[in-house]
Scaffold this motif. Structure first.
Motif, PDB file in Angstrom:
ATOM      1  N   TRP A 152      67.695  32.876  31.057  1.00 35.36           N
ATOM      2  CA  TRP A 152      66.978  32.069  32.035  1.00 35.36           C
ATOM      3  C   TRP A 152      67.966  31.683  33.143  1.00 35.36           C
ATOM      4  O   TRP A 152      69.068  31.198  32.857  1.00 35.36           O
ATOM      5  N   TYR A 153      67.545  31.925  34.356  1.00 36.50           N
ATOM      6  CA  TYR A 153      68.285  31.519  35.543  1.00 36.50           C
ATOM      7  C   TYR A 153      67.443  30.488  36.300  1.00 36.50           C
ATOM      8  O   TYR A 153      66.248  30.361  36.069  1.00 36.50           O
ATOM      9  N   ARG A 154      68.095  29.802  37.232  1.00 34.92           N
ATOM     10  CA  ARG A 154      67.356  28.928  38.140  1.00 34.92           C
ATOM     11  C   ARG A 154      67.984  29.006  39.524  1.00 34.92           C
ATOM     12  O   ARG A 154      69.168  29.333  39.670  1.00 34.92           O
TER      13      ARG A 154
ATOM     14  N   VAL B  71      71.437  29.743  33.358  1.00 35.37           N
ATOM     15  CA  VAL B  71      71.227  28.493  32.638  1.00 35.37           C
ATOM     16  C   VAL B  71      71.414  28.667  31.136  1.00 35.37           C
ATOM     17  O   VAL B  71      72.094  27.874  30.489  1.00 35.37           O
TER      18      VAL B  71
ATOM     19  N   ASP C 257      67.527  19.217  37.745  1.00 37.37           N
ATOM     20  CA  ASP C 257      66.979  20.415  37.095  1.00 37.37           C
ATOM     21  C   ASP C 257      65.871  21.051  37.931  1.00 37.37           C
ATOM     22  O   ASP C 257      65.382  22.130  37.585  1.00 37.37           O
TER      23      ASP C 257
ATOM     24  N   TYR D 143      62.660  28.712  38.154  1.00 40.99           N
ATOM     25  CA  TYR D 143      63.280  29.284  36.951  1.00 40.99           C
ATOM     26  C   TYR D 143      62.811  30.723  36.777  1.00 40.99           C
ATOM     27  O   TYR D 143      61.608  31.011  36.855  1.00 40.99           O
TER      28      TYR D 143
END
Length: 121
Positions: free
Chosen positions: A36-38, A48, A91, A95
């Motif tokens: 998972w990236y953001r 992430v 946050d 995503y």
């Protein structure tokens, strides 16, 4: 055709929780590292969380989410989830789900379309 589709984003108050899910189709999943990236506007995409290929269950997180986020995968259902607890305004991002495999040259990388997470009161 290989495809990743994310779901589960939305608006949540600080301290709240969200669960993101990524469904894979095509020939990808079990042999692939899932990540998972953001990304926020004007910034580079940030890794992430990572879960190893296969069934080892080995995970890794960036320091800012360790202890709050949990990545998991279900190889029978071809899904990878990101449970996000105690969310903070920092946050807030889009995503993205990623499937990565170094076996090939060049490495295979597949991306989902992204899902927006907004943490705000």
């Amino acid at each position: 055709q290989e495809k990743l589709v994310e779901s589960g984003g939305g608006l949540v108050q600080p301290g709240g929780s969200l669960r993101l899910s990524c469904a894979a189709s095509g020939r990808i999943f079990s042999p692939y590292i899932m990540r998972w990236y953001r990304q926020t506007p004007g910034k580079q995409r940030e890794l992430v969380a990572t879960i190893a290929a296969g069934s080892s269950g080995t995970t890794d997180y960036i320091d800012s989410v360790r202890g709050r986020f949990t990545i998991s995968r279900d190889n029978a259902k071809d899904t990878v989830d990101l449970q996000m607890n105690n969310l903070e305004p920092a946050d807030t991002a889009v995503y993205y789900c990623n499937a990565h495999n170094d076996y090939y040259s060049p490495p295979h990388d597949f991306w989902g379309q992204g899902t927006q997470v907004t943490v705000s009161s």
